[in-house]
Design a protein around this motif. Structure first.
Motif, PDB file in Angstrom:
ATOM      1  N   THR A 112       0.743  -1.341   0.231  1.00 24.48           N
ATOM      2  CA  THR A 112      -0.048  -0.013  -0.097  1.00 24.48           C
ATOM      3  C   THR A 112       0.830   1.404  -0.004  1.00 24.48           C
ATOM      4  OG1 THR A 112      -0.397   0.456   2.532  1.00 24.48           O
ATOM      5  CG2 THR A 112      -1.960  -1.464   1.153  1.00 24.48           C
ATOM      6  N   ASP A 113       2.172   1.168  -0.042  1.00 16.82           N
ATOM      7  CA  ASP A 113       2.928   2.432   0.108  1.00 16.82           C
ATOM      8  C   ASP A 113       2.861   3.027  -1.380  1.00 16.82           C
ATOM      9  OD1 ASP A 113       3.555   2.026   2.542  1.00 16.82           O
ATOM     10  OD2 ASP A 113       5.683   1.358   2.238  1.00 16.82           O
ATOM     11  N   GLU A 114       3.130   4.268  -1.633  1.00 17.04           N
ATOM     12  CA  GLU A 114       3.101   4.975  -2.948  1.00 17.04           C
ATOM     13  C   GLU A 114       4.095   5.514  -3.179  1.00 17.04           C
ATOM     14  OE1 GLU A 114      -0.641   6.910  -3.897  1.00 17.04           O
ATOM     15  OE2 GLU A 114      -1.251   6.371  -1.755  1.00 17.04           O
ATOM     16  N   ILE A 115       4.779   5.646  -4.579  1.00 17.94           N
ATOM     17  CA  ILE A 115       5.729   6.430  -5.011  1.00 17.94           C
ATOM     18  C   ILE A 115       5.240   7.363  -6.081  1.00 17.94           C
ATOM     19  CG2 ILE A 115       7.935   6.446  -6.355  1.00 17.94           C
ATOM     20  CD1 ILE A 115       8.067   3.490  -5.285  1.00 17.94           C
ATOM     21  N   LYS A 116       6.049   8.646  -6.080  1.00 18.81           N
ATOM     22  CA  LYS A 116       5.553   9.831  -6.799  1.00 18.81           C
ATOM     23  C   LYS A 116       6.786  10.366  -7.320  1.00 18.81           C
ATOM     24  CE  LYS A 116       3.271  13.191  -5.252  1.00 18.81           C
ATOM     25  NZ  LYS A 116       2.269  14.201  -4.511  1.00 18.81           N
ATOM     26  N   THR A 117       6.979  10.777  -8.574  1.00 19.97           N
ATOM     27  CA  THR A 117       8.239  11.490  -9.440  1.00 19.97           C
ATOM     28  C   THR A 117       7.696  12.903 -10.063  1.00 19.97           C
ATOM     29  OG1 THR A 117       7.877  10.131 -11.426  1.00 19.97           O
ATOM     30  CG2 THR A 117       9.352   9.406  -9.664  1.00 19.97           C
ATOM     31  N   GLY A 118       8.669  13.736  -9.964  1.00 15.99           N
ATOM     32  CA  GLY A 118       8.405  15.068 -10.734  1.00 15.99           C
ATOM     33  C   GLY A 118       9.143  15.190 -11.873  1.00 15.99           C
ATOM     34  N   ASP A 119       9.282  16.358 -12.469  1.00 11.19           N
ATOM     35  CA  ASP A 119       9.887  16.463 -13.746  1.00 11.19           C
ATOM     36  C   ASP A 119      11.264  16.059 -13.862  1.00 11.19           C
ATOM     37  OD1 ASP A 119       7.593  17.813 -15.046  1.00 11.19           O
ATOM     38  OD2 ASP A 119       8.206  19.745 -14.481  1.00 11.19           O
ATOM     39  N   LYS A 120      11.665  15.328 -14.918  1.00 12.04           N
ATOM     40  CA  LYS A 120      13.322  14.635 -14.808  1.00 12.04           C
ATOM     41  C   LYS A 120      13.769  14.306 -13.716  1.00 12.04           C
ATOM     42  CE  LYS A 120      14.607  18.526 -18.232  1.00 12.04           C
ATOM     43  NZ  LYS A 120      14.547  17.749 -19.188  1.00 12.04           N
ATOM     44  N   SER A 121      12.692  13.436 -13.179  1.00 13.55           N
ATOM     45  CA  SER A 121      13.069  12.710 -11.968  1.00 13.55           C
ATOM     46  C   SER A 121      13.000  11.043 -12.044  1.00 13.55           C
ATOM     47  CB  SER A 121      12.167  13.051 -10.803  1.00 13.55           C
ATOM     48  OG  SER A 121      12.136  14.462 -10.575  1.00 13.55           O
ATOM     49  N   LEU A 122      13.473  10.442 -11.186  1.00 15.50           N
ATOM     50  CA  LEU A 122      13.443   8.980 -11.435  1.00 15.50           C
ATOM     51  C   LEU A 122      13.574   8.258  -9.969  1.00 15.50           C
ATOM     52  CD1 LEU A 122      14.884   6.592 -14.037  1.00 15.50           C
ATOM     53  CD2 LEU A 122      15.916   6.330 -11.806  1.00 15.50           C
ATOM     54  N   ALA A 123      12.923   7.148  -9.793  1.00 13.92           N
ATOM     55  CA  ALA A 123      13.359   6.247  -8.667  1.00 13.92           C
ATOM     56  C   ALA A 123      13.336   4.938  -9.227  1.00 13.92           C
ATOM     57  CB  ALA A 123      11.997   6.207  -7.823  1.00 13.92           C
ATOM     58  N   LEU A 124      14.379   4.205  -8.587  1.00 18.47           N
ATOM     59  CA  LEU A 124      14.830   2.952  -8.936  1.00 18.47           C
ATOM     60  C   LEU A 124      14.350   2.008  -7.593  1.00 18.47           C
ATOM     61  CD1 LEU A 124      16.294   1.121 -11.078  1.00 18.47           C
ATOM     62  CD2 LEU A 124      18.428   1.404  -9.942  1.00 18.47           C
ATOM     63  N   VAL A 125      13.587   1.189  -8.072  1.00 22.77           N
ATOM     64  CA  VAL A 125      12.998   0.127  -6.954  1.00 22.77           C
ATOM     65  C   VAL A 125      13.261  -1.349  -7.133  1.00 22.77           C
ATOM     66  CG1 VAL A 125      10.931  -0.538  -5.891  1.00 22.77           C
ATOM     67  CG2 VAL A 125      11.017   1.829  -6.682  1.00 22.77           C
ATOM     68  N   LEU A 151      11.962  -1.940 -11.017  1.00 25.21           N
ATOM     69  CA  LEU A 151      11.293  -0.883 -11.566  1.00 25.21           C
ATOM     70  C   LEU A 151      11.718   0.261 -11.764  1.00 25.21           C
ATOM     71  CD1 LEU A 151       7.685  -1.358  -9.417  1.00 25.21           C
ATOM     72  CD2 LEU A 151       8.430  -2.547 -11.591  1.00 25.21           C
ATOM     73  N   ARG A 152      11.783   0.908 -12.948  1.00 20.25           N
ATOM     74  CA  ARG A 152      12.389   2.183 -13.036  1.00 20.25           C
ATOM     75  C   ARG A 152      11.059   3.281 -13.253  1.00 20.25           C
ATOM     76  NH1 ARG A 152      15.284  -1.494 -15.793  1.00 20.25           N
ATOM     77  NH2 ARG A 152      14.080  -1.111 -17.784  1.00 20.25           N
ATOM     78  N   VAL A 153      10.798   3.944 -12.240  1.00 16.34           N
ATOM     79  CA  VAL A 153       9.794   4.948 -12.152  1.00 16.34           C
ATOM     80  C   VAL A 153      10.222   6.235 -12.723  1.00 16.34           C
ATOM     81  CG1 VAL A 153       8.026   6.013 -10.989  1.00 16.34           C
ATOM     82  CG2 VAL A 153       8.954   3.736 -10.252  1.00 16.34           C
ATOM     83  N   ARG A 154       9.624   6.472 -14.178  1.00 18.00           N
ATOM     84  CA  ARG A 154      10.327   7.664 -14.644  1.00 18.00           C
ATOM     85  C   ARG A 154       9.538   8.928 -14.167  1.00 18.00           C
ATOM     86  NH1 ARG A 154      14.677   5.809 -17.072  1.00 18.00           N
ATOM     87  NH2 ARG A 154      14.790   7.542 -18.145  1.00 18.00           N
ATOM     88  N   GLU A 155       9.803   9.985 -14.915  1.00 17.49           N
ATOM     89  CA  GLU A 155       9.228  11.340 -14.593  1.00 17.49           C
ATOM     90  C   GLU A 155       7.821  11.497 -14.537  1.00 17.49           C
ATOM     91  OE1 GLU A 155      10.928  14.688 -16.850  1.00 17.49           O
ATOM     92  OE2 GLU A 155      10.408  13.615 -18.874  1.00 17.49           O
ATOM     93  N   ASN A 156       7.084  12.218 -13.587  1.00 17.55           N
ATOM     94  CA  ASN A 156       5.817  12.508 -13.791  1.00 17.55           C
ATOM     95  C   ASN A 156       4.958  11.330 -13.578  1.00 17.55           C
ATOM     96  OD1 ASN A 156       6.081  15.319 -13.853  1.00 17.55           O
ATOM     97  ND2 ASN A 156       6.733  15.168 -15.889  1.00 17.55           N
ATOM     98  N   SER A 157       5.215  10.494 -12.546  1.00 24.98           N
ATOM     99  CA  SER A 157       4.715   8.839 -12.601  1.00 24.98           C
ATOM    100  C   SER A 157       4.193   8.779 -11.220  1.00 24.98           C
ATOM    101  CB  SER A 157       5.482   7.903 -12.938  1.00 24.98           C
ATOM    102  OG  SER A 157       6.156   7.747 -14.487  1.00 24.98           O
ATOM    103  N   THR A 158       3.174   8.088 -10.892  1.00 27.18           N
ATOM    104  CA  THR A 158       2.542   7.747  -9.711  1.00 27.18           C
ATOM    105  C   THR A 158       2.034   6.323  -9.714  1.00 27.18           C
ATOM    106  OG1 THR A 158       1.694   9.807  -9.417  1.00 27.18           O
ATOM    107  CG2 THR A 158       0.762   8.387  -8.075  1.00 27.18           C
ATOM    108  N   LEU A 159       2.468   5.578  -8.781  1.00 22.28           N
ATOM    109  CA  LEU A 159       2.161   4.051  -8.570  1.00 22.28           C
ATOM    110  C   LEU A 159       2.159   3.777  -7.072  1.00 22.28           C
ATOM    111  CD1 LEU A 159       4.944   2.357  -7.598  1.00 22.28           C
ATOM    112  CD2 LEU A 159       5.669   2.848  -9.812  1.00 22.28           C
ATOM    113  N   LYS A 160       1.329   2.693  -6.917  1.00 16.31           N
ATOM    114  CA  LYS A 160       1.311   2.080  -5.639  1.00 16.31           C
ATOM    115  C   LYS A 160       1.423   0.648  -5.734  1.00 16.31           C
ATOM    116  CE  LYS A 160      -2.429   2.313  -2.017  1.00 16.31           C
ATOM    117  NZ  LYS A 160      -3.672   2.897  -1.796  1.00 16.31           N
TER     118      LYS A 160
END
Length: 227
Positions: A62-75, A83-92
């Motif tokens: 149930t945790d969520e991730i949100k990225t902004g412009d020119k941003s990235l999260a590697l999970v 997972l490579r969460v690219r810019e302006n993305s939201t996932l749970k």
């Protein structure tokens, strides 16, 4: 600066080793860990508030991730899926442990998410968007979620698709293909062209660019996701 970044990376690797080797973390059992953060990345744990993400932060169901412009999260998940969460993305993230197996479901609300899912034996790994559910056993590709449809580009493996709208049609996508599923439940399959191959290649990039601004107070360093 370099020493600090190196220390953070070493801490994250050591922390992930503890989790994935069966180490205990207080609270909800972790299912994934954040291995890399570029620029504007925030996480929300359960019903909590959005807070800046940090390398080494663990993620539970149930945790969520949100990225902004020119941003990235590697999970990285406990089964080593990425997972490579690219810019302006939201996932749970959702996970359900039953009889020693972990069923994982990542809900992508918007944006782009590249993935490499390790081969699943007796476990389940799904991706859900507003228009489709994708069941994955072990493969890599890219999701792009629009306001009225979802695009899946597949680089390797096979994925079974179920439309969530309309008549709820189903289909299968193979390596080298891409599929579009819209709000009416229409499923259209195509062969990848150079455009889709380029999208896949770009989705795998996680390089950091730095902008240095000289000020009277010293150098201001801004990090962002390179293209």
């Amino acid at each position: 600066m370099k020493r600090l970044m190196l220390a953070l990376l070493v801490t994250a690797i050591a922390f992930s080793g503890t989790i994935f080797a069966g180490g205990k973390v207080k609270g909800e059992a972790p299912v994934a860990i954040i291995m890399k953060v570029i620029k504007d990345v925030n996480i929300k744990k359960g019903n909590g508030e959005w807070t800046p993400a940090k390398i080494g932060a663990y993620l539970s169901s149930t945790d969520e991730i949100k990225t902004g412009d020119k941003s990235l999260a590697l999970v990285k998940f406990t089964d080593n899926s990425i997972l490579r969460v690219r810019e302006n993305s939201t996932l749970k993230l959702f996970a359900d442990k039953t009889k020693g197996t972990l069923a994982k479901n990542t809900y992508i609300d918007q944006g782009k998410v590249g993935f490499h899912v390790t081969k699943q034996q007796n476990e389940e790994f799904k991706f859900t968007t507003p228009t489709m559910v994708a069941s994955i056993r072990g493969t890599s590709g890219l999701f792009e979620v629009f306001s009225d449809s979802t695009l899946l580009i597949l680089g390797e493996g096979i994925v079974d698709i179920l439309a969530r709208k309309g008549a709820g049609g189903s289909g299968t996508i193979h390596a080298g293909q891409h599929m579009m599923v819209d709000n009416q439940g229409n499923i259209v399959l195509y062969t990848n062209t150079d455009k889709e191959k380029g999208e896949l290649g770009n989705s795998e990039k996680t390089n950091i660019k730095r902008l240095v601004i000289k000020t009277n107070e010293g150098d201001l360093i801004i990090e962002y996701l390179g293209q």
